[in-house]
Design an enzyme around this catalytic site. Structure first.
Site, PDB file in Angstrom:
ATOM      1  N   SER A  56     -12.368  -2.036   3.114  1.00 26.51           N
ATOM      2  CA  SER A  56     -11.229  -2.845   3.551  1.00 26.51           C
ATOM      3  C   SER A  56     -11.533  -3.377   4.938  1.00 26.51           C
ATOM      4  O   SER A  56     -12.275  -2.749   5.710  1.00 26.51           O
ATOM      5  CB  SER A  56      -9.954  -1.998   3.583  1.00 26.51           C
ATOM      6  OG  SER A  56      -8.909  -2.690   4.253  1.00 26.51           O
ATOM      7  N   TYR A 114      -5.026   5.552   6.716  1.00 26.53           N
ATOM      8  CA  TYR A 114      -5.771   4.643   5.833  1.00 26.53           C
ATOM      9  C   TYR A 114      -6.962   4.037   6.577  1.00 26.53           C
ATOM     10  O   TYR A 114      -8.080   4.002   6.054  1.00 26.53           O
ATOM     11  CB  TYR A 114      -4.821   3.552   5.344  1.00 26.53           C
ATOM     12  CG  TYR A 114      -5.453   2.521   4.448  1.00 26.53           C
ATOM     13  CD1 TYR A 114      -5.781   2.816   3.128  1.00 26.53           C
ATOM     14  CD2 TYR A 114      -5.713   1.233   4.920  1.00 26.53           C
ATOM     15  CE1 TYR A 114      -6.357   1.864   2.297  1.00 26.53           C
ATOM     16  CE2 TYR A 114      -6.285   0.279   4.098  1.00 26.53           C
ATOM     17  CZ  TYR A 114      -6.605   0.597   2.787  1.00 26.53           C
ATOM     18  OH  TYR A 114      -7.171  -0.355   1.973  1.00 26.53           O
TER      19      TYR A 114
END
Length: 701
Positions: free
Chosen positions: A578, A591
């Site tokens: 990501s 995250y």
């Protein structure tokens, strides 16, 4: 050995008059063909052929013409539709007799067949067309039933044929399929009008009749008569000389397969990347555990259709179920393969003609393992599976022939002349160029989600085999079923797996090894996401992100790495990370940190993998909302809240935020995945590809 009464496993008659009553003659031919081809005891995939002589209206003259409908080149009677049949004018086929110059000029007759085409049919006629053209009956079946080939491959096949079939079935000595065999069939049928068919030595069965239904029923009757005779004669306790060893338990057999198959695959993929298939059926186990295994395996197969798929003989591995000595087998594998290749090269040198094609891949196709079963390796999964099915047919033939007489393999020169037949070589040369990922095997985690599924589609479309894994079993099963409908069940499979469970991950890669033979590509994509300000982030949330996005990715990387190094032919890792792994986002510390760890793990894999030819790269998506599971729950609402937006505005927000003002979809990420697993990036490792429509803070540096 007579007097043994055993249950006779007959082929059932599946003809349905209600289905057939409204069919045309060509449709009845297709119906009959599909029924016959649905049972592998009758004929295997692509084997045998069927025909009908049909009165048809000539599109030019408007007059009625006799037309031969016959299975075309490369077809399969079990699955073909009407488009699979070649159609030829019967009168023109009869005129070819005047052009025939003898057996030395057999092959040139194939060149005349297109001149006989009816109604501009583009389906090419096969070399077996003359075998149907001249038999003076409207309907002809040529099949390769195990029971009949067992008789045909016996040393005394002529006498046994007479004993089994009496005056109903004749016998012809071995002859390679072609024009002369067609004339031989015509002669025996005309000179013996009461005959219902012929056994061809070492080859198969011909039957004929004047209706499709009668021809179908006759074929089954002859096959079942042969099977019943064999079952009366054979003592199961004495088959293949009796048992020499025993089968391991099913789970033990799988563990051996999981260890051996990747090693075999690696050592046999130098010329062409191989895909494997494992078969431990009762028929296979009876053979590999028998006293006569090596003796019969060395004789090779008989029916041409068998060894064209399996090579003339298999390789028997020296596994001993009583020990069991997997490590010894692996240690001895190089020597065993070298001996097999040398033996195959010597066979080629002994038998080659002046115009023979160059020698092909000298590696075995079939590996027989006492106590375990059979491995088959080929250029793709379907070919490997079908090769295994053909060798099961060969086992059944050897079982019958060696039990009632003496089994005879096809003479070596005859076998070579078929394997390296120029017409077969021409067929191989006409095959389309392999797709870019043909022979590659991929494991994709999070395979039931948007990016995972899109990546699977991309890799499958380029010829790869794909094992999808996902914790959501229902979604996984639905995805596998959907992709199987498009790409075929051979190409795709699923394994329910939690990436945080070490046993699950080990099990998934083991399953991939025994399902496909190993692994070349790992797409680590399983993901979750959570959002919360730092002071509200719980330890449970932190550890949950780490367990999946860090620990889970480590477990997958470790097992994939072990599998790739056992093969020794390199591999590719793609970590779907990501932009958050590069640039922190507010309210997402758990995250972001886990994604950063994932990127660093990819670099570690790249460093350690380079010496093994293993590459590792990262694709960084951003804001892939559509089809993505992580955006279907709280994460979407939490990210919208972080930007003071409502959830429905989030996709437009990300589009407007991007430099290119474009949305990013799962298919875009899949293209990045494909780039890193394909040869287009063969010189790239340790790299990051951002697929985010442009996000300046994420520029790598």
């Amino acid at each position: 050995m007579s007097g043994h009464e055993h249950a006779v496993n007959l082929v059932p008659n599946m003809w349905d008059d209600n289905v057939a009553e409204s069919m045309s003659e060509p449709e009845l031919l297709q119906y009959r063909s599909n029924l016959l081809g649905s049972d592998k005891r009758v004929t295997n995939y692509g084997g045998g052929n069927t025909s009908a002589k049909v009165d048809s209206v000539d599109p030019v003259t408007g007059e009625t013409a006799a037309v031969l409908w016959v299975k075309g080149s490369g077809g399969d009677i079990g699955s073909m539709d009407l488009g699979g049949f070649a159609t030829l004018y019967l009168d023109k086929l009869n005129h070819l007799k005047g052009l025939y110059r003898g057996v030395e000029h057999e092959d040139e007759m194939v060149g005349y067949l297109p001149h006989c085409t009816f109604n501009l049919n583009t389906r090419a006629a096969s070399i077996d067309t003359p075998l149907h053209s001249y038999v003076p009956f409207k309907h002809v079946d040529h099949l390769h039933p195990d029971s009949v080939i067992a008789i045909a491959a016996s040393r005394n096949s002529k006498a046994i044929t007479a004993e089994v079939f009496g005056d109903d079935i004749g016998w012809l000595p071995w002859r390679r399929p072609g024009f002369q065999l067609g004339l031989d069939l015509e002669q025996i049928a005309r000179e013996n009008p009461s005959l219902k068919g012929v056994v061809l030595e070492a080859h198969g069965l011909f039957t004929w009749a004047d209706s499709s239904k009668d021809c179908y029923a006759l074929s089954l009757a002859m096959i079942n008569k042969a099977q019943a005779w064999l079952d009366r004669k054979i003592d199961p306790a004495l088959v293949f000389g009796g048992a020499r060893t025993h089968a391991l338990l099913p789970d033990q057999r799988l563990r051996v397969a999981e260890r051996l198959m990747p090693v075999i695959r690696g050592k046999s993929s130098a010329d062409q990347r191989q895909v494997g298939h494992f078969n431990d059926s009762s028929e296979v186990l009876e053979f590999v555990n028998s006293a006569q295994l090596k003796e019969l395996a060395e004789l090779g197969t008989s029916c041409p259709d068998h060894f064209l798929r399996t090579k003339i003989k298999p390789l028997v591995l020296g596994f001993q179920p009583d020990q069991p000595n997997v490590d010894d087998v692996i240690e001895q594998l190089d020597a065993a393969l070298e001996h097999y290749r040398a033996d195959y090269s010597a066979y080629y040198s002994r038998c080659k003609r002046a115009d023979s094609p160059p020698i092909r891949d000298a590696n075995p196709v079939v590996y027989l393992v006492p106590g375990v079963g059979m491995f088959t390796f080929a250029k793709d999964k379907a070919t490997a599976r079908i090769a295994g099915e053909f060798y099961v047919n060969a086992i059944n033939v050897m079982r019958g022939a060696s039990s009632v007489d003496e089994y005879m393999g096809l003479p070596e020169q005859e076998a070579f002349d078929i394997e390296y037949w120029l017409l077969e070589e021409a067929k191989l040369q006409r095959m389309p160029k392999p797709k870019s990922l043909a022979g590659r095997i991929a494991v994709i985690t999070g395979g039931a989600g948007g990016i995972g599924k899109a990546s699977a589609v991309r890799l499958l479309s380029e010829g790869a085999c794909v094992l999808l894994t996902d914790i959501d079993q229902a979604s996984l099963e639905a995805t596998v079923a959907e992709l199987s409908d498009v790409y075929g069940a051979d190409q795709v499979d699923g394994f329910a797996m939690n990436v945080t469970d070490e046993d699950d991950v080990i099990g998934a890669f083991g399953y991939c090894a025994q399902r496909f033979g190993g692994v070349d590509v790992v797409v680590s994509n399983a993901g979750i996401a959570s959002s919360a300000p730092l002071e509200e982030t719980t330890l449970e949330s932190w550890e949950f992100n780490q367990s999946i996005l860090s620990t889970g990715y480590f477990l997958v990387a470790r097992e994939g790495f072990r599998s790739m190094t056992s093969q020794g032919i390199g591999g590719e890792f793609v970590f779907v990370a990501s932009k958050n792994g590069l640039v922190a986002s507010a309210n997402a510390s758990a995250y972001c940190v886990a994604k950063a760890a994932e990127i660093q793990l990819s670099r570690c894999v790249a460093l350690e993998g380079a010496v093994h030819g293993i590459r590792s790269n990262v694709v960084n998506p951003d804001a892939v909302l559509r089809g993505s599971k992580i955006w279907s729950g709280k994460w979407k609402e939490e990210r919208a809240s972080a930007y003071n937006l409502d959830a429905d505005s989030l996709e437009e927000h990300y589009r407007a935020r991007s430099m290119l003002k474009r949305n990013v979809f799962p298919e875009d990420i899949a293209n990045g995945v494909y780039f890193f697993v394909s040869d287009q990036s063969a010189k790239s490792t340790g790299n990051i590809l951002n697929v985010d429509a442009g996000h300046a803070p994420s520029f790598t540096r």
